[in-house]
Motif scaffolding. Sequence first.
Motif, PDB file in Angstrom:
ATOM      1  N   PHE A 180     -22.137   0.399  -6.165  1.00 50.43           N
ATOM      2  CA  PHE A 180     -20.987   0.079  -6.823  1.00 50.43           C
ATOM      3  C   PHE A 180     -19.900   0.922  -6.350  1.00 50.43           C
ATOM      4  O   PHE A 180     -18.788   0.584  -5.715  1.00 50.43           O
ATOM      5  N   LEU A 181     -19.985   2.154  -6.520  1.00 55.23           N
ATOM      6  CA  LEU A 181     -19.122   3.228  -6.086  1.00 55.23           C
ATOM      7  C   LEU A 181     -18.892   3.414  -4.755  1.00 55.23           C
ATOM      8  O   LEU A 181     -17.860   3.507  -4.021  1.00 55.23           O
ATOM      9  N   LEU A 182     -20.008   3.397  -3.799  1.00 53.59           N
ATOM     10  CA  LEU A 182     -19.960   3.282  -2.390  1.00 53.59           C
ATOM     11  C   LEU A 182     -19.300   2.069  -1.742  1.00 53.59           C
ATOM     12  O   LEU A 182     -18.025   2.145  -0.991  1.00 53.59           O
ATOM     13  N   MET A 183     -19.314   1.159  -2.594  1.00 53.53           N
ATOM     14  CA  MET A 183     -18.700  -0.463  -2.110  1.00 53.53           C
ATOM     15  C   MET A 183     -17.217  -0.057  -2.373  1.00 53.53           C
ATOM     16  O   MET A 183     -16.265  -0.425  -1.533  1.00 53.53           O
ATOM     17  N   LEU A 184     -16.914   0.187  -3.684  1.00 53.81           N
ATOM     18  CA  LEU A 184     -15.426   0.593  -4.085  1.00 53.81           C
ATOM     19  C   LEU A 184     -14.663   1.359  -3.305  1.00 53.81           C
ATOM     20  O   LEU A 184     -13.819   1.051  -2.682  1.00 53.81           O
ATOM     21  N   LEU A 185     -15.256   2.746  -2.957  1.00 54.77           N
ATOM     22  CA  LEU A 185     -14.648   3.559  -2.362  1.00 54.77           C
ATOM     23  C   LEU A 185     -14.508   3.228  -0.817  1.00 54.77           C
ATOM     24  O   LEU A 185     -13.327   3.274  -0.136  1.00 54.77           O
ATOM     25  N   ASN A 186     -15.471   2.714  -0.387  1.00 55.34           N
ATOM     26  CA  ASN A 186     -15.339   2.557   1.130  1.00 55.34           C
ATOM     27  C   ASN A 186     -14.625   1.410   1.276  1.00 55.34           C
ATOM     28  O   ASN A 186     -13.700   1.059   2.351  1.00 55.34           O
ATOM     29  N   SER A 187     -14.252   0.350   0.357  1.00 57.16           N
ATOM     30  CA  SER A 187     -13.425  -0.893   0.424  1.00 57.16           C
ATOM     31  C   SER A 187     -11.954  -0.338   0.395  1.00 57.16           C
ATOM     32  O   SER A 187     -11.033  -0.843   0.842  1.00 57.16           O
TER      33      SER A 187
END
Length: 272
Positions: A142-149
Amino acid sequence: MAMADLLVIITDVLLRTVFVVYFPRSFLNITPVCSTNVVLAFAATLSSDWFTVAFTLDRFLAICYQNVKIKYCTERTATVIMGIVSVFSCLISVPWYFTMGPEYNMDNIPRGCVLKQAFLNLTSWASFELLTYSLIAWFPFFLLMLLNSLTARHILMSGRVRRGLRGRNTGDNDPEMENRRKSVVLLFCISGSFLLLWSTEVIYVLSERVFGIPYVKGSDFESVGFMLQVLSTCTNTVIYVLTQNKFREQMKSAVRCPIYLIVKLLKTRNAS
């Protein structure tokens, strides 16, 4: 990240799997030692995943917030975060030691590691297992997806501003815009690979704990999930590192150096 990934390979693949299977009489297969390896494997996996999250956060701040970058994106901050992640990973993994029991006895010595039946039946232990896998897989994703987005959104918006300043006709031949497009693809590749490689293991745990499918040790589904899960610990490091120009140049130098020494040695021997 590279060190944590290496520890995953050592603890989860070599010590916990390879040596136990091919050297069943070794001291590594004694239950207390095997249980310790389980703890180390979970700690290494947690560290690997959260180091990736920390590195992604560092990139997010460095790209999107230049003022914060100067203050927080420093070597000292990175050292403190790595220390906190390492200690937390070890502490959260310690309870796994007490969930393991002997698989069989050999010469009155308990050997092997299997989950205790009490662990499988207790709701509290099931909740702890779900918490562990949440920390290992779901929260990092979730954090990877949020930060990368957010990072990709910032890159795209800044790209539009850059095209507007430079003019529409020059945007297609702009090397900076090409680098930014590659960065967006890279960011989503990282999130996508993490999701795909962890999905099998997560489905296995959910089917066992939530839907009540009986636990089957050594099933093909479990083996595939374990293989993909171990593979996921190194993909992000490879993607991040191999895409850096400086690292590629150092890699080329490391490969050329022994070849150069061998050629020089051969020339010296032929001359003499």
